[in-house]
Motif scaffolding. Structure first.
Motif, PDB file in Angstrom:
ATOM      1  N   ASP A 106       0.845  -1.197   0.000  1.00 40.61           N
ATOM      2  CA  ASP A 106       0.000   0.000   0.000  1.00 40.61           C
ATOM      3  C   ASP A 106       0.875   1.239   0.000  1.00 40.61           C
ATOM      4  O   ASP A 106       1.856   1.311   0.733  1.00 40.61           O
ATOM      5  CB  ASP A 106      -0.894  -0.012   1.242  1.00 40.61           C
ATOM      6  CG  ASP A 106      -1.962   1.073   1.191  1.00 40.61           C
ATOM      7  OD1 ASP A 106      -2.072   1.744   0.156  1.00 40.61           O
ATOM      8  OD2 ASP A 106      -2.675   1.240   2.192  1.00 40.61           O
ATOM      9  N   ALA A 107       0.519   2.214  -0.816  1.00 41.57           N
ATOM     10  CA  ALA A 107       1.279   3.468  -0.873  1.00 41.57           C
ATOM     11  C   ALA A 107       0.335   4.662  -0.834  1.00 41.57           C
ATOM     12  O   ALA A 107       0.562   5.670  -1.494  1.00 41.57           O
ATOM     13  CB  ALA A 107       2.142   3.512  -2.133  1.00 41.57           C
ATOM     14  N   THR A 108      -0.725   4.548  -0.040  1.00 50.40           N
ATOM     15  CA  THR A 108      -1.733   5.604  -0.004  1.00 50.40           C
ATOM     16  C   THR A 108      -1.566   6.555   1.166  1.00 50.40           C
ATOM     17  O   THR A 108      -2.342   7.490   1.323  1.00 50.40           O
ATOM     18  CB  THR A 108      -3.145   4.993   0.065  1.00 50.40           C
ATOM     19  OG1 THR A 108      -3.253   4.169   1.236  1.00 50.40           O
ATOM     20  CG2 THR A 108      -3.434   4.148  -1.162  1.00 50.40           C
ATOM     21  N   LEU A 121       5.695  13.026   1.352  1.00 48.99           N
ATOM     22  CA  LEU A 121       6.220  11.886   0.604  1.00 48.99           C
ATOM     23  C   LEU A 121       5.326  10.683   0.867  1.00 48.99           C
ATOM     24  O   LEU A 121       5.035  10.366   2.017  1.00 48.99           O
ATOM     25  CB  LEU A 121       7.653  11.571   1.040  1.00 48.99           C
ATOM     26  CG  LEU A 121       8.715  12.610   0.734  1.00 48.99           C
ATOM     27  CD1 LEU A 121      10.040  12.196   1.381  1.00 48.99           C
ATOM     28  CD2 LEU A 121       8.899  12.772  -0.758  1.00 48.99           C
ATOM     29  N   PRO A 122       4.851  10.021  -0.179  1.00 54.21           N
ATOM     30  CA  PRO A 122       4.047   8.815   0.037  1.00 54.21           C
ATOM     31  C   PRO A 122       4.807   7.782   0.855  1.00 54.21           C
ATOM     32  O   PRO A 122       5.979   7.501   0.598  1.00 54.21           O
ATOM     33  CB  PRO A 122       3.791   8.316  -1.385  1.00 54.21           C
ATOM     34  CG  PRO A 122       3.878   9.539  -2.235  1.00 54.21           C
ATOM     35  CD  PRO A 122       4.955  10.374  -1.607  1.00 54.21           C
ATOM     36  N   PHE A 123       4.140   7.251   1.864  1.00 51.46           N
ATOM     37  CA  PHE A 123       4.707   6.203   2.706  1.00 51.46           C
ATOM     38  C   PHE A 123       4.135   4.874   2.238  1.00 51.46           C
ATOM     39  O   PHE A 123       2.919   4.659   2.254  1.00 51.46           O
ATOM     40  CB  PHE A 123       4.351   6.446   4.171  1.00 51.46           C
ATOM     41  CG  PHE A 123       4.721   5.302   5.079  1.00 51.46           C
ATOM     42  CD1 PHE A 123       6.042   5.081   5.433  1.00 51.46           C
ATOM     43  CD2 PHE A 123       3.754   4.447   5.580  1.00 51.46           C
ATOM     44  CE1 PHE A 123       6.395   4.028   6.272  1.00 51.46           C
ATOM     45  CE2 PHE A 123       4.090   3.402   6.426  1.00 51.46           C
ATOM     46  CZ  PHE A 123       5.407   3.190   6.771  1.00 51.46           C
ATOM     47  N   ALA A 124       5.001   3.985   1.770  1.00 47.75           N
ATOM     48  CA  ALA A 124       4.565   2.675   1.285  1.00 47.75           C
ATOM     49  C   ALA A 124       4.935   1.615   2.308  1.00 47.75           C
ATOM     50  O   ALA A 124       5.929   1.756   3.032  1.00 47.75           O
ATOM     51  CB  ALA A 124       5.226   2.363  -0.059  1.00 47.75           C
ATOM     52  N   ASN A 125       4.134   0.569   2.376  1.00 45.68           N
ATOM     53  CA  ASN A 125       4.440  -0.492   3.324  1.00 45.68           C
ATOM     54  C   ASN A 125       4.022  -1.850   2.795  1.00 45.68           C
ATOM     55  O   ASN A 125       3.093  -1.962   1.994  1.00 45.68           O
ATOM     56  CB  ASN A 125       3.777  -0.216   4.681  1.00 45.68           C
ATOM     57  CG  ASN A 125       2.273  -0.073   4.572  1.00 45.68           C
ATOM     58  OD1 ASN A 125       1.549  -1.047   4.434  1.00 45.68           O
ATOM     59  ND2 ASN A 125       1.798   1.166   4.634  1.00 45.68           N
ATOM     60  N   PHE A 126       4.747  -2.865   3.239  1.00 43.99           N
ATOM     61  CA  PHE A 126       4.413  -4.257   2.962  1.00 43.99           C
ATOM     62  C   PHE A 126       3.853  -4.845   4.250  1.00 43.99           C
ATOM     63  O   PHE A 126       4.491  -4.777   5.302  1.00 43.99           O
ATOM     64  CB  PHE A 126       5.655  -5.049   2.540  1.00 43.99           C
ATOM     65  CG  PHE A 126       6.265  -4.597   1.240  1.00 43.99           C
ATOM     66  CD1 PHE A 126       5.898  -5.196   0.048  1.00 43.99           C
ATOM     67  CD2 PHE A 126       7.212  -3.580   1.222  1.00 43.99           C
ATOM     68  CE1 PHE A 126       6.473  -4.791  -1.156  1.00 43.99           C
ATOM     69  CE2 PHE A 126       7.794  -3.170   0.024  1.00 43.99           C
ATOM     70  CZ  PHE A 126       7.421  -3.783  -1.159  1.00 43.99           C
ATOM     71  N   VAL A 127       2.671  -5.430   4.180  1.00 38.47           N
ATOM     72  CA  VAL A 127       2.011  -5.957   5.368  1.00 38.47           C
ATOM     73  C   VAL A 127       1.566  -7.394   5.115  1.00 38.47           C
ATOM     74  O   VAL A 127       1.073  -7.719   4.030  1.00 38.47           O
ATOM     75  CB  VAL A 127       0.789  -5.099   5.755  1.00 38.47           C
ATOM     76  CG1 VAL A 127       0.019  -5.721   6.923  1.00 38.47           C
ATOM     77  CG2 VAL A 127       1.227  -3.687   6.111  1.00 38.47           C
TER      78      VAL A 127
END
Length: 207
Positions: free
Chosen positions: A84-86, A94-100
């Motif tokens: 998700d990069a929302t 700055l867009p914060f992206a994460n792998f969950v």
């Protein structure tokens, strides 16, 4: 003297210049603090991972980091990952992206983070490559994203063995707008949610 009113720039222009310089100064300080923190984390545990890249002007573009515990957890829970990069909650927008992922207790677990300057395919490819390298090249069985075509292209090239699926929440959130011209739209929307969330088999879903 020609007078203040005859100056070739406005007071607003001066504020803009000062603001930009202050923003640049704050950005440099924040970057230094962030990397000092990463260095301390790496010193405390050599399995802590971080990677970054800069542009031609040596200005930070993107950064990826993964906690040591996340790397260990991924080896057990790499079946499905959500990317998700929302999120845009930081000072620099700055867009914060994460792998969950999800563990064996049905709890969400953070498997990696990134700050990105641009939301484009090349940026997503870089983030995914760095994250995949951190995870020993083990691709997730499936990866869930929103309906971003740019993400889809990156996944096709970097994670070709992962089954890509769209986030059901993003899909259903658009249903009311799609049903504006439909009679009994609320009833139809509720029925669709019941079908999606309460079907436990393909046969049940299709019937």
């Amino acid at each position: 003297m020609n007078g203040f009113e005859n100056l070739p720039f406005l007071l607003r222009d001066m504020h803009n210049v000062v603001g930009k310089e202050r923003s640049k100064e704050f950005e440099e300080v924040d970057c230094r603090v962030m990397f000092e923190y990463f260095a301390k984390m790496k010193e405390a545990n050599e399995d802590f991972f971080f990677s970054w890249r800069v542009d031609e002007a040596n200005k930070l573009m993107d950064v990826v980091w993964v906690d040591a515990r996340s790397r260990v957890a991924y080896m057990d829970f790499c079946d499905v990952v959500c990317f998700d990069a929302t999120y845009i909650t930081n000072h620099y927008e700055l867009p914060f992206a994460n792998f969950v992922g999800v563990n064996h207790h049905d709890q969400t677990i953070l498997l990696g983070c990134a700050l990105v300057r641009n939301e484009d395919t090349e940026t997503y490819k870089w983030v995914m490559r760095e994250w995949l390298e951190c995870m020993g090249g083990v691709q997730p069985g499936g990866i869930i994203t929103d309906q971003s075509v740019l993400m889809a292209k990156a996944i096709q090239q970097v994670l070709p063995d992962s089954r890509h699926r769209l986030c059901v929440w993003h899909i259903l959130s658009k249903v009311p707008w799609k049903l504006l011209a439909v009679k009994k739209a609320e009833e139809v929307h509720k029925k669709m949610k019941d079908i999606v969330y309460d079907s436990f088999s393909i046969k049940e879903f299709e019937s």
